[in-house]
Design an enzyme around this catalytic site. Sequence first.
Site, mmCIF file in Angstrom:
data_model
loop_
_atom_site.group_PDB
_atom_site.id
_atom_site.type_symbol
_atom_site.label_atom_id
_atom_site.label_comp_id
_atom_site.label_asym_id
_atom_site.label_seq_id
_atom_site.Cartn_x
_atom_site.Cartn_y
_atom_site.Cartn_z
ATOM 1 N N CYS A 1 0.818 -1.230 0.000
ATOM 2 C CA CYS A 1 0.000 0.000 0.000
ATOM 3 C C CYS A 1 0.846 1.272 0.000
ATOM 4 O O CYS A 1 1.952 1.307 0.505
ATOM 5 C CB CYS A 1 -0.944 0.093 1.194
ATOM 6 S SG CYS A 1 -2.023 -1.313 1.371
ATOM 7 N N ARG B 1 3.338 0.391 -5.303
ATOM 8 C CA ARG B 1 3.162 -0.194 -3.980
ATOM 9 C C ARG B 1 1.823 -0.928 -3.840
ATOM 10 O O ARG B 1 1.565 -1.574 -2.810
ATOM 11 C CB ARG B 1 3.235 0.893 -2.899
ATOM 12 C CG ARG B 1 4.551 1.640 -2.872
ATOM 13 C CD ARG B 1 4.553 2.681 -1.789
ATOM 14 N NE ARG B 1 4.424 2.084 -0.473
ATOM 15 C CZ ARG B 1 5.434 1.603 0.239
ATOM 16 N NH1 ARG B 1 6.656 1.677 -0.232
ATOM 17 N NH2 ARG B 1 5.232 1.067 1.423
ATOM 18 N N TRP C 1 -2.861 -2.492 -1.694
ATOM 19 C CA TRP C 1 -2.430 -3.850 -2.030
ATOM 20 C C TRP C 1 -3.044 -4.716 -0.944
ATOM 21 O O TRP C 1 -2.600 -4.720 0.196
ATOM 22 C CB TRP C 1 -0.899 -3.938 -2.017
ATOM 23 C CG TRP C 1 -0.403 -5.320 -2.203
ATOM 24 C CD1 TRP C 1 0.015 -6.182 -1.231
ATOM 25 C CD2 TRP C 1 -0.262 -6.025 -3.441
ATOM 26 N NE1 TRP C 1 0.392 -7.369 -1.790
ATOM 27 C CE2 TRP C 1 0.240 -7.308 -3.130
ATOM 28 C CE3 TRP C 1 -0.520 -5.695 -4.768
ATOM 29 C CZ2 TRP C 1 0.495 -8.255 -4.114
ATOM 30 C CZ3 TRP C 1 -0.263 -6.648 -5.743
ATOM 31 C CH2 TRP C 1 0.240 -7.905 -5.418
ATOM 32 N N ASN D 1 -0.993 2.034 5.936
ATOM 33 C CA ASN D 1 -0.143 1.047 5.257
ATOM 34 C C ASN D 1 0.484 0.195 6.346
ATOM 35 O O ASN D 1 1.054 0.740 7.296
ATOM 36 C CB ASN D 1 0.931 1.796 4.443
ATOM 37 C CG ASN D 1 2.087 0.888 4.028
ATOM 38 O OD1 ASN D 1 3.221 1.319 3.995
ATOM 39 N ND2 ASN D 1 1.798 -0.335 3.730
ATOM 40 N N GLY D 2 0.378 -1.123 6.229
ATOM 41 C CA GLY D 2 0.942 -2.006 7.247
ATOM 42 C C GLY D 2 -0.059 -3.075 7.612
ATOM 43 O O GLY D 2 -1.046 -3.286 6.907
ATOM 44 N N GLU E 1 16.550 -22.927 -8.513
ATOM 45 C CA GLU E 1 16.151 -21.525 -8.480
ATOM 46 C C GLU E 1 17.318 -20.623 -8.879
ATOM 47 O O GLU E 1 17.139 -19.669 -9.649
ATOM 48 C CB GLU E 1 15.618 -21.166 -7.080
ATOM 49 C CG GLU E 1 15.197 -19.724 -6.897
ATOM 50 C CD GLU E 1 14.090 -19.253 -7.849
ATOM 51 O OE1 GLU E 1 13.505 -20.074 -8.573
ATOM 52 O OE2 GLU E 1 13.849 -18.030 -7.863
ATOM 53 N N LYS F 1 17.138 -18.116 -12.122
ATOM 54 C CA LYS F 1 17.337 -16.669 -11.925
ATOM 55 C C LYS F 1 18.425 -16.173 -12.864
ATOM 56 O O LYS F 1 18.279 -15.167 -13.544
ATOM 57 C CB LYS F 1 17.753 -16.465 -10.472
ATOM 58 C CG LYS F 1 17.266 -15.358 -9.678
ATOM 59 C CD LYS F 1 15.859 -15.213 -9.266
ATOM 60 C CE LYS F 1 14.781 -15.656 -10.184
ATOM 61 N NZ LYS F 1 13.514 -15.870 -9.608
ATOM 62 N N GLU G 1 17.425 -16.358 -16.725
ATOM 63 C CA GLU G 1 16.337 -15.492 -17.205
ATOM 64 C C GLU G 1 16.723 -14.029 -17.282
ATOM 65 O O GLU G 1 16.214 -13.300 -18.120
ATOM 66 C CB GLU G 1 15.051 -15.690 -16.404
ATOM 67 C CG GLU G 1 15.072 -15.166 -14.997
ATOM 68 C CD GLU G 1 13.745 -15.348 -14.276
ATOM 69 O OE1 GLU G 1 12.695 -15.166 -14.897
ATOM 70 O OE2 GLU G 1 13.762 -15.673 -13.077
ATOM 71 N N LYS H 1 5.477 -10.884 -16.421
ATOM 72 C CA LYS H 1 5.360 -11.140 -14.984
ATOM 73 C C LYS H 1 4.287 -12.177 -14.676
ATOM 74 O O LYS H 1 4.435 -13.004 -13.806
ATOM 75 C CB LYS H 1 5.055 -9.815 -14.266
ATOM 76 C CG LYS H 1 4.988 -9.920 -12.758
ATOM 77 C CD LYS H 1 6.356 -10.142 -12.139
ATOM 78 C CE LYS H 1 6.317 -10.413 -10.659
ATOM 79 N NZ LYS H 1 7.525 -11.141 -10.211
#
Length: 612
Positions: free
Chosen positions: A2, A27, A76, A102-103, A485, A489, A492, A607
Amino acid sequence: MCGIVGFTGKRQAAPILLDGLAKLEYRGYDSAGMAVSDENGKTEVVKAKGRLRALEEKTDNGLAVKGCCGIGHTRWATHGEPSEENAHPHVSDDMSVVAVHNGIIENYQEIKEKLRKKNYSFYSQTDTEAIVKLIDYYYKKYNAGPVDAIAKAMVRVRGSYALAVMFKDYPGEIYAARKDSPMIIGTENGESYLASDVPAILKHTRNVYYIGNLEMARLSPEGVEFYNIDGDIIEKKYVEIIWDAEAAEKGGFAHFMLKEIHEQPKAVADTLASAVKDGRIDLSSVGLTDEDMKGIGQIIIVACGSSYHVGMAAQYVIEDLAHIPVRVELASEFRYRTNLLKDNDLVVFISQSGETADTLAALRAVKEQGINTLAIVNVVGSSIAREADNVFYTLAGPEIAVATTKAYSTQLIVSYLLAVQLAMVRGEIDEERYSSLIAELMSLPEKMQKLLENKERIQWFAAKFANAKDIFFIGRGIDYAICLEGSLKLKEISYIHSEAYAAGELKHGTISLIEEGTLVVGVLTQKELFEKTISNMVEVKSRGAYLMGLTTYGHYSLEDTADFTVYVPQTDEHFAPSLAVIPLQLMSYYVSVAKGLDPDKPRNLAKSVTVE
Ligand code: F6R
């Protein structure tokens, strides 16, 4: 995550709030809202679901909302799905108190219960509404003004918050409070601003105040006053921001990926806090009861890409701790196979976006068979989250870089929490082991932070191998899952060909690819497998490989074999992926940068993969 903004001054607030929110949309972007009040404290609240554009349209770009003092929010979702009702600002019943937050307020259920007994009712599913009404309660009960009411609420709540609050009785003023969530304040030329991050106010002032933990502020057009939690005025000095606007959006980091790598300790701490209460794992918000957990025959984990790699690590941890058989499946394969599932199986779907087409299709296929499903998802209200029987949300916040880092880390944490709780409920571990595993989990954010403070060696090493043709990653057991992984990473975002191999498999074919100078990264965090993987590293070294070793402090004998050794802090071996992945993320990032590429937007990738 957020984003919040606030403005009070001589100009109309709404267009300034919208402009600030646009800079904070990274955010959060599932809903947005604002509250604007006039000189008499008459407040108008407007909210819209979806991206900020929806709020802009609803307010005619802010022109339809009048008043020179206001607060705004881009959301968010963490508590409650994205909807107009759950969007901020939140208000007390008579609009005396209006706030954005926010939190995460961890004890919001407890606060709601307390307030219900005082005749408060709740219209949203959010934690924020609880703190707004708690402030309202103290404000009316003690009648000692906004600072006193906010301070009393701060003592009562647990969790993190950056709060901006307006009181009907105090027109032209905004009150702010902060604990563990970011907030900055600026004041210039008879106007004052507040925001979650610098870009939102950079246009108006470069002189910002950083409000500390458990501190409050009162903003008015004349300036800003700061208070400690006792309500005493405290002095603060402003800091001049020298970043350009683009760097500011990334919090001063060169790329979102680097920023997100650095956000991992916080994301992991938030995810842990959502499920660990008073030293015990509480899965009531996930909806998994002890009875459900006792009855599971087999777990099947279905996912794609990095989320699949989390499944690979989870398999080792769940099987070893909880002694439940686990299968891990690529969603794109699983959905087209005959799957012989049993009634007492639990199928777990892991997805950051919650929209990956293959994972979603696999979920629908399993649901058609009537088998119980659990989703581990980051985006609240996404398709996978909505359709699964139960959801365990990761609290990574929005991930902007295409290559996942912080979402991967929070998915790992969720899988550990499940493994430990399954082990306890099914009687596979005793109280002492349970407590020590939880304590170890809780110490991970600090250890991750330490690793991030020592990244220069990795940066130097990455630059040396920026022109490599092939890079191999080898490990056994959980270390193989980490290798998968690390290799993904690297390939890509650097476009260097890379493979991850179970170290014992090398001799069955892949070793023929090793040439003079080929970089082979050995991951060795598991004591029992240490000597075995060392032997495989010696085998490739004798064929010309250059060796990087990644291990935990204490395993110093690795230096006899590896040309370059990286250490991570010690932890329970089941949780080693959380630490070992960080140097590998950093290495990929720095190789990409050294090659002059944009790690945030690798070619050919998106994404969220919403097509097959
Ligand atoms: C790699 C990466 C991808 C995702 C994969 C699944 O860095 O981000 O491999 O992990 O596309 O995406 P989600 O988790 O959104 O289902």
